[in-house]
Structures are given as C-alpha cells and as structure tokens.
Write an enzyme that holds these catalytic residues in place. Structure first.
Site, PDB file in Angstrom:
ATOM      1  N   ARG A   1       0.833  -1.213   0.000  1.00 19.03           N
ATOM      2  CA  ARG A   1       0.000   0.000   0.000  1.00 19.03           C
ATOM      3  C   ARG A   1       0.860   1.253   0.000  1.00 19.03           C
ATOM      4  NH1 ARG A   1      -4.612   0.623   4.495  1.00 19.03           N
ATOM      5  NH2 ARG A   1      -2.823   1.113   5.812  1.00 19.03           N
TER       6      ARG A   1
ATOM      7  N   LYS B   1      -2.584   6.889   1.071  1.00 22.59           N
ATOM      8  CA  LYS B   1      -2.427   7.202   2.501  1.00 22.59           C
ATOM      9  C   LYS B   1      -1.367   8.300   2.596  1.00 22.59           C
ATOM     10  CE  LYS B   1      -2.068   4.717   6.883  1.00 22.59           C
ATOM     11  NZ  LYS B   1      -3.049   5.470   7.636  1.00 22.59           N
TER      12      LYS B   1
ATOM     13  N   GLU C   1     -16.053   7.040   6.190  1.00 23.01           N
ATOM     14  CA  GLU C   1     -15.264   6.340   7.220  1.00 23.01           C
ATOM     15  C   GLU C   1     -15.134   7.254   8.424  1.00 23.01           C
ATOM     16  OE1 GLU C   1     -11.209   5.702   5.902  1.00 23.01           O
ATOM     17  OE2 GLU C   1     -11.094   7.681   5.022  1.00 23.01           O
TER      18      GLU C   1
HETATM   19  N1  PMP Z   1      -9.092   5.205   7.287  1.00 23.10           N
HETATM   20  C1  PMP Z   1      -8.124   6.112   7.514  1.00 23.10           C
HETATM   21  C2  PMP Z   1      -8.362   7.530   7.092  1.00 23.10           C
HETATM   22  C3  PMP Z   1      -6.931   5.734   8.151  1.00 23.10           C
HETATM   23  O1  PMP Z   1      -5.972   6.625   8.380  1.00 23.10           O
HETATM   24  C4  PMP Z   1      -6.753   4.384   8.539  1.00 23.10           C
HETATM   25  C5  PMP Z   1      -5.474   3.950   9.195  1.00 23.10           C
HETATM   26  N2  PMP Z   1      -5.405   4.340  10.541  1.00 23.10           N
HETATM   27  C6  PMP Z   1      -7.808   3.474   8.308  1.00 23.10           C
HETATM   28  C7  PMP Z   1      -8.944   3.916   7.655  1.00 23.10           C
HETATM   29  C8  PMP Z   1      -7.674   2.029   8.678  1.00 23.10           C
HETATM   30  O2  PMP Z   1      -6.736   1.408   7.849  1.00 23.10           O
HETATM   31  P1  PMP Z   1      -5.846   0.170   8.321  1.00 23.10           P
HETATM   32  O3  PMP Z   1      -6.777  -0.859   8.792  1.00 23.10           O
HETATM   33  O4  PMP Z   1      -5.102  -0.228   7.102  1.00 23.10           O
HETATM   34  O5  PMP Z   1      -4.974   0.680   9.424  1.00 23.10           O
END
Ligand code: PMP
Length: 283
Positions: A50, A149, A182
């Site tokens: 990622r 990200k 989210e």
């Molecule tokens: N959404 C956002 C905006 C994030 O920054 C994150 C990570 N903290 C997540 C969702 C969750 O992603 P992951 O399970 O890959 O940590």
C-alpha cells in the site's frame, strides 16, 4: 529508542529532518501505521504494498526496493527490541526549495519509528464508543483518491476536533454526496440482518488492511460480507456498528449522533470478531 532515517539510526533527540523537507512544508508524502504483535510484524507485505502504491500514485520515487524496505522495518523492530508495538513508516518528498514544486526535491526521506500505541482504553472495547457525524466531509476521490495514505490529514483532524468538542471520541465522515465514508482514522462497518457491510473504498474510504482482515475473519464464521453505499439512516438503524484500524483494531460503536445502536451495548457479532481478531494477531 532508535529511529531510522535514510539508512542510519538516531536516538530520539537526534532524529531530525530538514525544515525544507516537503513532508513538513506541504504534507507531501505517504505513510503507513503497522503493528508488531509478539515480535511478528502484522501484515507487513500488505502495508509495504500500500505504501508503494500510494507513492506511485503521487509520483514519489522511494529510493529503495520493496524488499529492502521490509528488511529495514524488520531490522528497526529488532534494534528496538519491540515485541509489541506500533511502527510508523513515513516517506516524504524530501528536502527541496520553499516553492511547492517537487522538481527541486532530489531524494525522498524515509523514516521508520517503532513506538507504542493505545488509541482506546481497554474498557471501551467492552463498553463501546459514542461517535458523531462531523460537518467536515471526506475529500472526494475526484480531488484526492482515498486509497492514497498521504501525509495530508487536515480534514480528518478537523473532524476529530469536532468530535472531541462535542464530547464524542470519534467522528463519522460523509462523502460530499452525503454517503458514509469512514471515521477519521478508521473504517466503519455495520451489521444489519446478519450482513456485515462497509462503504466501498472508491466512495471515500481508505482501503483498510484491518477491514480486509475483518472480512476474512467474518467469512470464516459464515457471515455474509459486502461493500455498499451506506447512509446515516443505515447506520442509525443498524443492529451493530464498529470501527476498524491498525491502531484501534476493532472498536464497537454504540451511539451515533445521540441514537443508541442496537441495545446501546456492543453486539454479539462485534464481540466475536474482536475475540477472533485478537486470536489471529496473537499467533
Ligand atoms: N481510514 C483512515 C483515514 C486511516 O488513516 C486508517 C489507518 N489508521 C484506516 C482507515 C484504517 O486502515 P488500516 O486498517 O489499514 O490501518
């Protein structure tokens, strides 16, 4: 604590980067948050993939191969003797001029920090948390793909501030069309009539690694899973709701905008998934 910067290790006091780094000046860069459980780095390959995908999407060249990055992460964990912790892997555009043009940035800066994280106190995994819908919307995919990200979290931070000011732990963020996207650093799920649903990442959510792991656990339990357009109404009328993220793991949501979810306590499916997730990371 030993911090990796561009191939060298520094003590915390000496771990410094240039004030001309575009990661600082413009939030120009990408990152990952990764967990170490019992000495094992959880889903390292997925996080590295990622990270490199995010970098490619913003035309940022990471000055090492994926395999070398994996090794650097593992070595930093080893040097810090961390059995259980949290890794922050950051790649910035690097040192440049004061103008925003990245053309002047010769080499990306790579930082690996191995520390600790406890986003929520343990009792909240049993009691659940209250969240509110923030007025700050998630940046639409037409402006910045949510799968990147990036180091730009300002709209999520504004949403978090709103949540805190209204006495809630976390904020739900909507897309500009008003669909559920989210939370500020976590994906969101509901359970409705036995189905586990989360918004599709193309609608404004990060493609969460914990989200994918939870789908795997839920499918193994025979739970029907899917990605769907979800409205606030779907959340308010859900049987159960929870958030997922690398740092937070699985956190039950029991109240949204003052409406109790289900009977106002973490539901049985959520509690089962928390148990399964903890077993999975413990191996
Ligand atoms: N959404 C956002 C905006 C994030 O920054 C994150 C990570 N903290 C997540 C969702 C969750 O992603 P992951 O399970 O890959 O940590």
């Amino acid at each position: 604590m030993k911090i990796y910067i561009d191939g060298k290790y520094y003590d915390r006091e000496n771990a410094k980067i240039s004030v001309f780094d575009h990661g600082l000046l413009y939030g120009d860069g990408v990152f990952e948050g990764i967990r170490v459980y019992h000495g094992n780095v959880f889903k390292l390959e997925d996080h590295i993939r990622r990270l490199y995908d995010s970098a490619r999407a913003i035309a940022l060249e990471i000055p090492m191969k994926e395999r070398e990055m994996e090794e650097a992460v593992l070595k930093t964990v080893e040097i810090n003797r961390k059995q259980n912790g949290y890794i922050r892997l950051v790649v910035t555009r690097g040192e440049g001029t004061l103008g925003l043009d990245p053309a002047g940035c010769e080499k990306a800066t790579v930082i690996i920090i191995v520390g600790d994280i406890q986003l929520y106190p343990e009792e909240l995994y049993k009691q659940g948390v209250k969240i509110i819908t923030a007025s700050t919307r998630r940046i639409p995919p037409e402006c910045l793909d949510p799968r990147i990200k990036s180091l730009n979290y300002l709209n999520n931070i504004l949403a978090k501030i709103e949540a805190r000011r209204s006495g809630a732990r976390e904020a739900l963020m909507l897309t500009t069309e008003g669909l559920v996207a989210e939370c500020t650093a976590d994906n969101i799920f509901i359970i409705k009539s036995g189905r586990l649903l989360t918004p599709h990442p193309s609608k404004g959510a990060l493609d969460g690694i914990t989200m994918r792991t939870v789908f795997g656990i839920a499918k193994a339990r025979g739970i029907e899973c899917g990605e769907a357009d979800l409205s606030q109404h779907d959340l308010y009328t859900s049987d159960e709701c929870f958030m997922t993220g690398t740092g937070a793991e699985i956190v039950p949501v029991v109240d949204i905008d003052g409406r109790a979810i289900g009977d106002g306590k973490p539901g049985p499916v959520t509690s089962q998934l928390i148990e399964d997730y903890r077993k999975l990371v413990a191996v």
